[in-house]
Motif scaffolding. Structure first.
Motif, PDB file in Angstrom:
ATOM      1  N   GLY A 142      52.433  25.138  41.368  1.00 16.84           N
ATOM      2  CA  GLY A 142      52.417  24.625  39.722  1.00 16.84           C
ATOM      3  C   GLY A 142      53.688  23.647  39.484  1.00 16.84           C
ATOM      4  O   GLY A 142      54.929  23.754  40.369  1.00 16.84           O
ATOM      5  N   LEU A 143      53.799  23.622  38.137  1.00 12.01           N
ATOM      6  CA  LEU A 143      54.715  22.504  37.878  1.00 12.01           C
ATOM      7  C   LEU A 143      54.783  23.435  36.321  1.00 12.01           C
ATOM      8  O   LEU A 143      54.794  22.702  35.036  1.00 12.01           O
ATOM      9  CB  LEU A 143      54.616  21.472  37.842  1.00 12.01           C
ATOM     10  N   ALA A 144      56.294  24.705  36.662  1.00 16.99           N
ATOM     11  CA  ALA A 144      56.678  24.961  34.933  1.00 16.99           C
ATOM     12  C   ALA A 144      55.279  25.265  34.065  1.00 16.99           C
ATOM     13  O   ALA A 144      54.198  25.868  34.661  1.00 16.99           O
ATOM     14  CB  ALA A 144      57.737  24.377  34.237  1.00 16.99           C
ATOM     15  N   LYS A 145      56.189  24.815  33.215  1.00 13.87           N
ATOM     16  CA  LYS A 145      54.481  25.652  32.166  1.00 13.87           C
ATOM     17  C   LYS A 145      53.512  23.780  32.250  1.00 13.87           C
ATOM     18  O   LYS A 145      52.318  24.084  31.321  1.00 13.87           O
ATOM     19  CB  LYS A 145      55.378  25.166  30.407  1.00 13.87           C
ATOM     20  N   LEU A 146      53.761  22.641  33.465  1.00 14.57           N
ATOM     21  CA  LEU A 146      52.623  22.350  32.827  1.00 14.57           C
ATOM     22  C   LEU A 146      51.695  22.104  33.968  1.00 14.57           C
ATOM     23  O   LEU A 146      50.460  21.742  33.507  1.00 14.57           O
ATOM     24  CB  LEU A 146      53.372  20.675  33.493  1.00 14.57           C
ATOM     25  N   ILE A 147      51.801  22.491  34.878  1.00 18.97           N
ATOM     26  CA  ILE A 147      50.311  22.908  35.904  1.00 18.97           C
ATOM     27  C   ILE A 147      51.005  24.326  36.233  1.00 18.97           C
ATOM     28  O   ILE A 147      51.606  24.728  37.040  1.00 18.97           O
ATOM     29  CB  ILE A 147      50.538  21.643  37.049  1.00 18.97           C
TER      30      ILE A 147
ATOM     31  N   LEU B  26      48.737  21.495  24.191  1.00 23.18           N
ATOM     32  CA  LEU B  26      50.355  22.188  24.079  1.00 23.18           C
ATOM     33  C   LEU B  26      50.737  21.604  24.988  1.00 23.18           C
ATOM     34  O   LEU B  26      51.902  20.863  24.615  1.00 23.18           O
ATOM     35  CB  LEU B  26      50.410  23.240  24.688  1.00 23.18           C
ATOM     36  N   THR B  27      50.345  21.164  26.432  1.00 25.84           N
ATOM     37  CA  THR B  27      50.820  20.433  27.002  1.00 25.84           C
ATOM     38  C   THR B  27      51.089  18.791  27.685  1.00 25.84           C
ATOM     39  O   THR B  27      51.815  18.251  28.062  1.00 25.84           O
ATOM     40  CB  THR B  27      51.199  21.220  29.212  1.00 25.84           C
ATOM     41  N   GLY B  28      49.416  18.722  27.160  1.00 30.32           N
ATOM     42  CA  GLY B  28      49.368  16.800  27.154  1.00 30.32           C
ATOM     43  C   GLY B  28      48.676  16.336  28.750  1.00 30.32           C
ATOM     44  O   GLY B  28      48.276  15.595  29.279  1.00 30.32           O
ATOM     45  N   GLN B  29      48.789  17.466  29.547  1.00 27.16           N
ATOM     46  CA  GLN B  29      48.045  17.330  30.991  1.00 27.16           C
ATOM     47  C   GLN B  29      46.231  18.254  30.691  1.00 27.16           C
ATOM     48  O   GLN B  29      45.673  18.651  30.423  1.00 27.16           O
ATOM     49  CB  GLN B  29      48.031  18.624  31.505  1.00 27.16           C
TER      50      GLN B  29
END
Lengths: 216, 131
Positions: free
Chosen positions: B47-52, B81-84
Motif C-alpha cells: 500500500g501507500l502510507a495511510k492513503l492506501i 479522512l484520506t480522500g481516497q
C-alpha cells in the motif's frame, strides 16, 4: 630439483602479480573520475553565449496555500513529479518511489521534493494538504503544488514530462511517471521512471552525483 | 558407463515430470491482482502510507470471505479522512472473483481453503451495496 621448480613457480606468480599492479591503479583511478552530469534539453547560442534549457520559475501554490517560486529555495536541488490524487493507474506507484527518495534525503537540507497536481478540478489546496498529512511527510521538505491548468501543463512540458488530456485514459489524463532531477539553476540533470523501483534505485546515485557536483 | 547414463536419464525424467506436474493454483488470481489491484496496493501488497491500506497487515483476509468478495466487487466510497476511494470491479465474473479472493487469502493470510463460484454468487446476492 623440487625446490628449483617451486622457486620458478613463485617467480612466475610474482611476475604475473607485478604485471597486474599498474592495471589495479589505473582501474581505481577510473572509478574516482566523476564526469559532470549532462544538462538535458536543447541549447541556443545568443550573441555567442550558450543558453541551456531552464525550467520556468512559475508562481505556484502549495498545500498550505503559500505562494512559492522554486527560485525562493535558492541553494537546493529538486526532485519533481506530476500526479493527481484520484489517479487509479501509475500515480500511487510513483508516489511510493517519491517516498523512497524522501526517506533517503529527508535529513539532507540540500534536497527538496515537489509534486505538481495535474487535476486542478479535484485537487484543491485542502485536498493536497490532507494528502500530504496522510502520506506522513514533512511539508517543509516535500511540497504539493498547484497552479492554473495551462501553467502546470506547460511546466510539465518544460520538465520533459508528458501530460495530456485524454478522455479515453483513466480519469481523463494521460501522463508520464517520470521523476525529474533539477539542479540549483533549474537545469534538468537527470530523470528516472517512477513506476520502476530499479530505475529509482539507480537514480539514487545520479542524485548523489549531482549533490557532489553542486556542493564541492 | 551405459548403466550410469541410463540412471542419469531416469533421474532427469523423474525431475522433469515432477516439475511439470507442479501447477500454481493461484495463477489466475495473481494475474488478476496484477491487473486490478497492484497499481494501488503495490506488487508486494504494502500500500501507500495511510492513503492506501497495506494488505500485509489487513485482518480482512482472516474474516469471512463474504466481506472480501463484496469489497472487491463494489469498492469503497471516498474515505473522508484520506480522500481516497477504492474503485468497484464490476467486470470481474464469479470465476475471476473466486480466483482473486483465493489468491489474496492464501498470499496474505495463508488460508488455503478455497472459495467456490457458488459461494461467490451466493455472497454477491447478499452484498449490502448490491444495486
Amino acid at each position: 630439483m623440487a625446490s628449483r621448480t617451486s622457486f620458478m613457480s613463485k617467480l612466475t606468480s610474482a611476475f604475473i602479480l607485478l604485471c597486474f599492479i599498474p592495471f589495479l591503479f589505473l582501474s581505481a583511478g577510473c572509478k574516482r573520475e566523476n564526469k559532470a552530469l549532462p544538462i538535458l534539453g536543447n541549447q541556443d547560442v545568443v550573441n555567442g553565449d550558450t543558453i541551456r534549457h531552464i525550467v520556468p520559475d512559475y508562481l505556484l501554490t502549495d498545500q498550505d496555500s503559500q505562494q512559492i517560486r522554486i527560485s525562493g529555495y535558492g541553494n537546493k536541488i529538486f526532485l519533481a513529479d506530476f500526479f493527481f490524487i484520484s489517479c487509479p493507474s501509475i500515480c500511487p506507484k510513483v508516489q511510493k518511489q517519491m517516498l523512497r527518495l524522501y526517506d533517503k534525503y529527508k535529513d539532507d537540507n540540500r534536497v527538496m521534493l515537489l509534486s505538481h497536481t495535474i487535476d486542478q478540478r479535484h485537487d484543491s489546496v485542502t485536498v493536497l494538504h490532507r494528502y500530504a498529512q496522510n502520506l506522513g511527510i514533512d511539508t517543509g521538505k516535500w511540497k504539493f503544488l498547484t497552479a492554473e491548468k495551462d501553467s502546470i501543463f506547460y511546466l510539465a512540458d518544460q520538465y520533459f514530462v508528458s501530460v495530456v488530456d485524454d478522455p479515453s485514459a483513466p480519469k481523463g489524463f494521460d501522463h508520464s511517471g517520470r521523476i525529474i532531477l533539477l539542479d540549483k539553476n533549474r537545469h534538468v540533470r537527470g530523470f528516472c521512471e517512477g513506476t520502476d523501483p530499479e530505475s529509482v534505485t539507480a537514480f539514487f546515485s545520479t542524485v548523489d552525483r549531482l549533490l557532489a557536483e553542486e556542493y564541492k | 558407463m551405459y548403466l550410469f547414463i541410463r540412471r542419469f536419464l531416469y533421474i532427469a525424467l523423474l525431475v522433469s515430470v515432477s516439475t511439470s506436474c507442479q501447477t500454481n493454483p493461484y495463477r489466475q488470481g495473481h494475474e488478476l491482482y496484477k491487473i486490478n489491484c497492484e497499481s494501488c496496493h503495490m506488487e508486494d501488497g504494502s500500500g501507500l502510507a495511510k492513503l492506501i491500506p497495506s494488505l500485509k497487515s489487513s485482518g480482512l483476509f482472516r474474516s469471512t470471505p463474504e466481506c472480501l468478495i463484496c469489497l472487491i466487487r463494489h469498492g469503497l466510497d471516498k474515505n473522508q479522512l484520506t480522500g481516497q476511494q477504492m474503485p468497484a470491479n464490476k467486470r470481474l465474473n464469479d470465476v475471476e472473483l473466486a480466483n482473486l479472493v483465493n489468491y489474496l487469502r492464501q498470499e496474505y493470510a495463508s488460508i488455503t481453503i478455497a472459495v467456490t463460484t457458488e459461494e461467490v454468487n451466493a455472497c454477491l446476492a447478499n452484498c449490502k451495496d448490491e444495486e
